[in-house]
Motif scaffolding. Structure first.
Motif, mmCIF file in Angstrom:
data_model
loop_
_atom_site.group_PDB
_atom_site.id
_atom_site.type_symbol
_atom_site.label_atom_id
_atom_site.label_comp_id
_atom_site.label_asym_id
_atom_site.label_seq_id
_atom_site.Cartn_x
_atom_site.Cartn_y
_atom_site.Cartn_z
ATOM 1 N N HIS A 93 0.715 -1.308 -0.094
ATOM 2 C CA HIS A 93 0.120 0.153 0.041
ATOM 3 C C HIS A 93 0.969 1.077 0.006
ATOM 4 O O HIS A 93 0.617 2.371 -0.483
ATOM 5 C CB HIS A 93 -0.813 0.118 1.325
ATOM 6 C CG HIS A 93 -1.767 1.192 1.391
ATOM 7 N ND1 HIS A 93 -2.647 1.547 0.667
ATOM 8 C CD2 HIS A 93 -1.552 2.205 2.264
ATOM 9 C CE1 HIS A 93 -3.566 2.703 0.955
ATOM 10 N NE2 HIS A 93 -2.825 3.085 1.802
ATOM 11 N N GLU A 94 1.706 1.362 0.797
ATOM 12 C CA GLU A 94 2.815 2.642 0.966
ATOM 13 C C GLU A 94 4.144 2.158 1.613
ATOM 14 O O GLU A 94 4.213 1.201 2.245
ATOM 15 C CB GLU A 94 2.115 3.347 1.683
ATOM 16 C CG GLU A 94 2.676 4.995 1.865
ATOM 17 C CD GLU A 94 2.042 5.991 2.718
ATOM 18 O OE1 GLU A 94 2.577 7.010 2.916
ATOM 19 O OE2 GLU A 94 1.060 5.609 3.507
ATOM 20 N N VAL A 95 5.114 2.959 1.078
ATOM 21 C CA VAL A 95 6.566 2.664 1.773
ATOM 22 C C VAL A 95 6.961 4.122 2.070
ATOM 23 O O VAL A 95 7.015 4.979 1.530
ATOM 24 C CB VAL A 95 7.403 2.010 0.848
ATOM 25 C CG1 VAL A 95 8.976 2.011 1.398
ATOM 26 C CG2 VAL A 95 6.921 0.561 0.046
ATOM 27 N N ILE A 96 7.343 4.070 3.328
ATOM 28 C CA ILE A 96 7.613 5.175 3.967
ATOM 29 C C ILE A 96 9.320 5.028 4.480
ATOM 30 O O ILE A 96 9.439 4.129 5.168
ATOM 31 C CB ILE A 96 6.674 5.922 5.008
ATOM 32 C CG1 ILE A 96 5.425 5.664 4.923
ATOM 33 C CG2 ILE A 96 7.248 7.000 5.822
ATOM 34 C CD1 ILE A 96 4.508 5.838 5.772
ATOM 35 N N SER A 97 9.949 6.074 4.160
ATOM 36 C CA SER A 97 11.479 5.959 4.781
ATOM 37 C C SER A 97 11.605 6.584 6.090
ATOM 38 O O SER A 97 10.736 7.587 6.362
ATOM 39 C CB SER A 97 12.457 7.093 3.957
ATOM 40 O OG SER A 97 12.414 6.471 2.329
ATOM 41 N N ASN A 98 12.229 5.969 6.955
ATOM 42 C CA ASN A 98 12.652 6.737 8.324
ATOM 43 C C ASN A 98 14.090 6.560 8.750
ATOM 44 O O ASN A 98 14.915 5.894 8.064
ATOM 45 C CB ASN A 98 11.697 6.010 9.294
ATOM 46 C CG ASN A 98 12.108 4.659 9.739
ATOM 47 O OD1 ASN A 98 13.034 4.047 9.001
ATOM 48 N ND2 ASN A 98 11.304 4.018 10.680
ATOM 49 N N ASP A 99 14.709 6.829 9.854
ATOM 50 C CA ASP A 99 15.932 6.824 10.275
ATOM 51 C C ASP A 99 16.685 5.368 10.238
ATOM 52 O O ASP A 99 17.723 5.178 9.962
ATOM 53 C CB ASP A 99 16.161 7.700 11.466
ATOM 54 C CG ASP A 99 15.697 8.876 11.839
ATOM 55 O OD1 ASP A 99 15.834 9.466 10.587
ATOM 56 O OD2 ASP A 99 15.227 9.560 12.613
#
Length: 305
Positions: free
Chosen positions: A255-261
């Motif tokens: 559904h969605e891919v979100i970058s984080n640290d």
């Protein structure tokens, strides 16, 4: 049907500032709290949390609207209400230039608490502050000041506790003990806090307030349903992260891919897609894979829009 202990009716507070400008601190708040319920109010600085708790505790009066506690109107019968409630406003209601014991003794005498000496030392031992009780409060840490303020509120043995930021500055061990202790009291508690995780663990219901408006009131489980029903997977990865993101975005079950640290957070449409995700990421050097829940911060951000 449970007895309603606290009820507000279009409770409004407007502050008149210099230059004829007005600030609406509370705008037509309608809320009810059951007997024995622990209710948590969350919101950013200036949202109206302390104003609301101060009105309910009869410290200040609303501009319009009213509230009842035990069926008594806060405007008509404040003295009757004060005998059955107690308020903790951080550490604002304790005196720094006397000892912790003298603080507690003073309020016990003011409220005619019987056997106060025994009760003071008993609570002080439970909250691990007995060794400091004969020292001046000005030498206390922030956490110790808060413990004295909480003890002061508890010693009057109220039917309703109003607690404004009761754990700010407490260490994790003290927070856990405070939660367990307060839950064991079986009292009606109205608490405000910035600590999302504390409210989640402590409260039966949660309310979100922003700019004087009560946005929503419900249990944490029901709040979670407000957000996406997609399953969120946190993947910690340091190498080839761009390649993984590109490959994940090409899959129909993502559904969605979100970058984080630490790497990325992937939202999948269904739990049945989990094996497909694991097979795909198995081709990469993954450090950790973890399913994560929506936080109260996520909920608040969405509600405040």
């Amino acid at each position: 049907m449970k007895e309603k202990i606290i009820e507000t009716y279009n409770l409004t507070k407007v502050y008149q500032l210099k230059g004829k400008s007005k600030v609406i601190a509370l705008n037509k708040i309608n809320l009810s709290i059951d007997n024995g319920e622990i209710f948590g109010l969350l919101g950013p600085n200036g949202a109206g949390k302390t104003t609301l708790i101060s009105i309910l505790a009869t410290l200040i009066q609303p501009t319009s609207g009213y509230a009842t506690i035990f069926g008594e109107n806060i405007l008509k019968s404040p003295n009757k209400i004060r005998k059955r409630i107690s308020l903790m406003l951080g550490n604002d209601l304790i005196y720094y230039r006397i000892t912790g014991y003298d603080n507690l003794k003073y309020f016990c005498k003011l409220y005619k608490v019987k056997n106060y000496n025994e009760k003071i030392w008993d609570l002080a031992k439970k909250f691990e502050i007995a060794d400091w009780l004969n020292e001046y409060v000005e030498y206390y840490s922030q956490g110790m000041k808060l413990r004295v303020a909480l003890l002061r509120a508890l010693l009057t043995e109220p039917d309703v506790l109003f607690l404004d930021e009761p754990i700010l500055g407490l260490d994790p061990k003290a927070v856990k003990y405070t939660i367990n202790f307060l839950k064991g009291l079986d009292k009606t508690i109205f608490v405000t806090s910035h600590q999302m995780n504390f409210i989640k663990q402590f409260c039966d219901r949660i309310g979100f307030i922003n700019k004087g408006e009560l946005i929503h009131v419900d249990s944490f489980i029901n709040f979670s349903k407000i957000l996406s029903n997609k399953i969120k997977i946190k993947i910690e990865i340091k190498e080839n992260i761009d390649d993984l993101i590109k490959e994940l975005n090409s899959q129909s079950f993502i559904h969605e891919v979100i970058s984080n640290d630490d790497g990325i957070i992937v939202k999948i449409k269904d739990l049945n897609n989990y094996p497909m995700l694991m097979k795909l990421v198995g081709n990469y050097s993954i450090r950790k894979v973890q399913e994560i829940e929506d936080t109260l911060e996520d909920i608040f951000i969405k509600l405040a829009k």
